[in-house]
Design a protein around this motif. Structure first.
Motif, PDB file in Angstrom:
ATOM      1  N   UNK A   2     -30.600   7.123 -17.452  1.00 16.64           N
ATOM      2  CA  UNK A   2     -31.064   8.160 -18.360  1.00 16.64           C
ATOM      3  C   UNK A   2     -32.130   8.994 -17.676  1.00 16.64           C
ATOM      4  N   UNK A   3     -32.327  10.210 -18.185  1.00 15.79           N
ATOM      5  CA  UNK A   3     -33.431  11.040 -17.690  1.00 15.79           C
ATOM      6  C   UNK A   3     -34.728  10.269 -17.879  1.00 15.79           C
ATOM      7  N   UNK A   4     -35.560  10.274 -16.835  1.00 13.16           N
ATOM      8  CA  UNK A   4     -36.837   9.563 -16.908  1.00 13.16           C
ATOM      9  C   UNK A   4     -36.813   8.202 -16.244  1.00 13.16           C
ATOM     10  N   UNK A   5     -35.617   7.688 -15.894  1.00 11.08           N
ATOM     11  CA  UNK A   5     -35.551   6.391 -15.218  1.00 11.08           C
ATOM     12  C   UNK A   5     -36.170   6.488 -13.826  1.00 11.08           C
ATOM     13  N   UNK A   6     -36.857   5.435 -13.422  1.00  7.15           N
ATOM     14  CA  UNK A   6     -37.413   5.334 -12.070  1.00  7.15           C
ATOM     15  C   UNK A   6     -36.664   4.238 -11.328  1.00  7.15           C
ATOM     16  N   UNK A   7     -36.198   4.559 -10.115  1.00  6.80           N
ATOM     17  CA  UNK A   7     -35.502   3.578  -9.275  1.00  6.80           C
ATOM     18  C   UNK A   7     -36.380   3.303  -8.061  1.00  6.80           C
ATOM     19  N   UNK A   8     -36.634   2.037  -7.792  1.00  5.80           N
ATOM     20  CA  UNK A   8     -37.521   1.650  -6.702  1.00  5.80           C
ATOM     21  C   UNK A   8     -36.764   0.766  -5.717  1.00  5.80           C
ATOM     22  N   UNK A   9     -36.661   1.233  -4.463  1.00  6.08           N
ATOM     23  CA  UNK A   9     -36.122   0.430  -3.363  1.00  6.08           C
ATOM     24  C   UNK A   9     -37.299   0.026  -2.480  1.00  6.08           C
ATOM     25  N   UNK A  10     -37.319  -1.226  -2.048  1.00  9.14           N
ATOM     26  CA  UNK A  10     -38.454  -1.663  -1.230  1.00  9.14           C
ATOM     27  C   UNK A  10     -38.033  -2.813  -0.317  1.00  9.14           C
ATOM     28  N   UNK A  11     -38.728  -2.929   0.791  1.00  9.33           N
ATOM     29  CA  UNK A  11     -38.513  -4.062   1.682  1.00  9.33           C
ATOM     30  C   UNK A  11     -39.343  -5.246   1.192  1.00  9.33           C
ATOM     31  N   UNK A  12     -38.996  -6.432   1.673  1.00  9.09           N
ATOM     32  CA  UNK A  12     -39.686  -7.630   1.178  1.00  9.09           C
ATOM     33  C   UNK A  12     -41.132  -7.715   1.658  1.00  9.09           C
TER      34      UNK A  12
END
Length: 206
Positions: A2-12
């Motif tokens: 949905x509009x407003x969603x935040x997606x976070x990719x990160x290393x360990x």
């Protein structure tokens, strides 16, 4: 999504950052950070998360690389459905603002919700519902609408300004101070911003 969603990719290297007691930063702390700061623009979110991990391991040597990518969904694709034309939406806005000005906050909310029902990405409708909820002293609910306002339009200065007020009125002085400082960084002086920052600094003993 949905509009407003935040997606976070990160290393360990972020959740596994260790302090001088050899304790991990941890997934739970990351999730708490995301819940508290998800409304921030992607750049500020990234800087703040990296700063938080640096503070956590303090004097300890970094034990791994730390890389992250933050994505914000601004507009979610959706089917075009019949709804009010622009004139009808303008009527809802005018009606809502008139009710808001007269202190009829519950009725104003109803008018602005009619707009959101056909245009979920209307940051102004979210903003005005937040203002009406603030007028009712329902600051926690107002905070959610102001957060959504900022997510939908990170350049809308009123969103940051009003969000800080809603948070401050819940006694979250540190968070209000951070929000107002982000706004000050964006625009310099704005309305009573300097006075509000000074008030929050006194509350946090800075």
């Amino acid at each position: 999504l949905r509009a407003g969603c935040t997606i976070l990719y990160y290393t360990d290297g972020i959740p596994e950052a260790r302090n001088d007691l050899n304790e991990f930063y941890g997934e739970e702390r990351m999730h708490a950070f995301l819940r508290e700061n998800h409304y921030l623009p992607a750049k500020e979110f990234t800087e703040k998360l990296l700063e938080d991990t640096r503070r956590y391991y303090a004097g300890a040597e970094p034990n791994d690389d730390r890389t992250l990518i933050v994505l914000r969904i601004l507009r979610a694709p959706r089917a075009v459905a019949p709804g009010p034309d622009k004139d009808q939406i303008r009527e809802y806005f005018n009606a809502g603002q008139g009710l808001l000005d007269r202190g009829l906050f519950e009725d104003a909310i109803v008018e602005f919700q009619k707009i959101i029902a056909v245009d979920a990405d209307s940051f102004r409708a979210h903003h005005f519902i937040g203002r009406a909820l603030s007028g009712l002293k329902r600051f926690e609910e107002a905070e959610e609408y102001f957060q959504k306002t900022i997510i939908l339009n990170p350049d809308y200065l009123q969103g940051f300004y009003r969000l800080g007020i809603a948070v401050y009125n819940q006694g979250e002085f540190e968070q209000a101070l951070r929000i107002w400082k982000i706004l000050f960084k964006k625009t310099g002086e704005y309305k009573q911003l300097s006075r509000f920052i000074e008030m929050a600094e006194k509350r946090t003993n800075r």
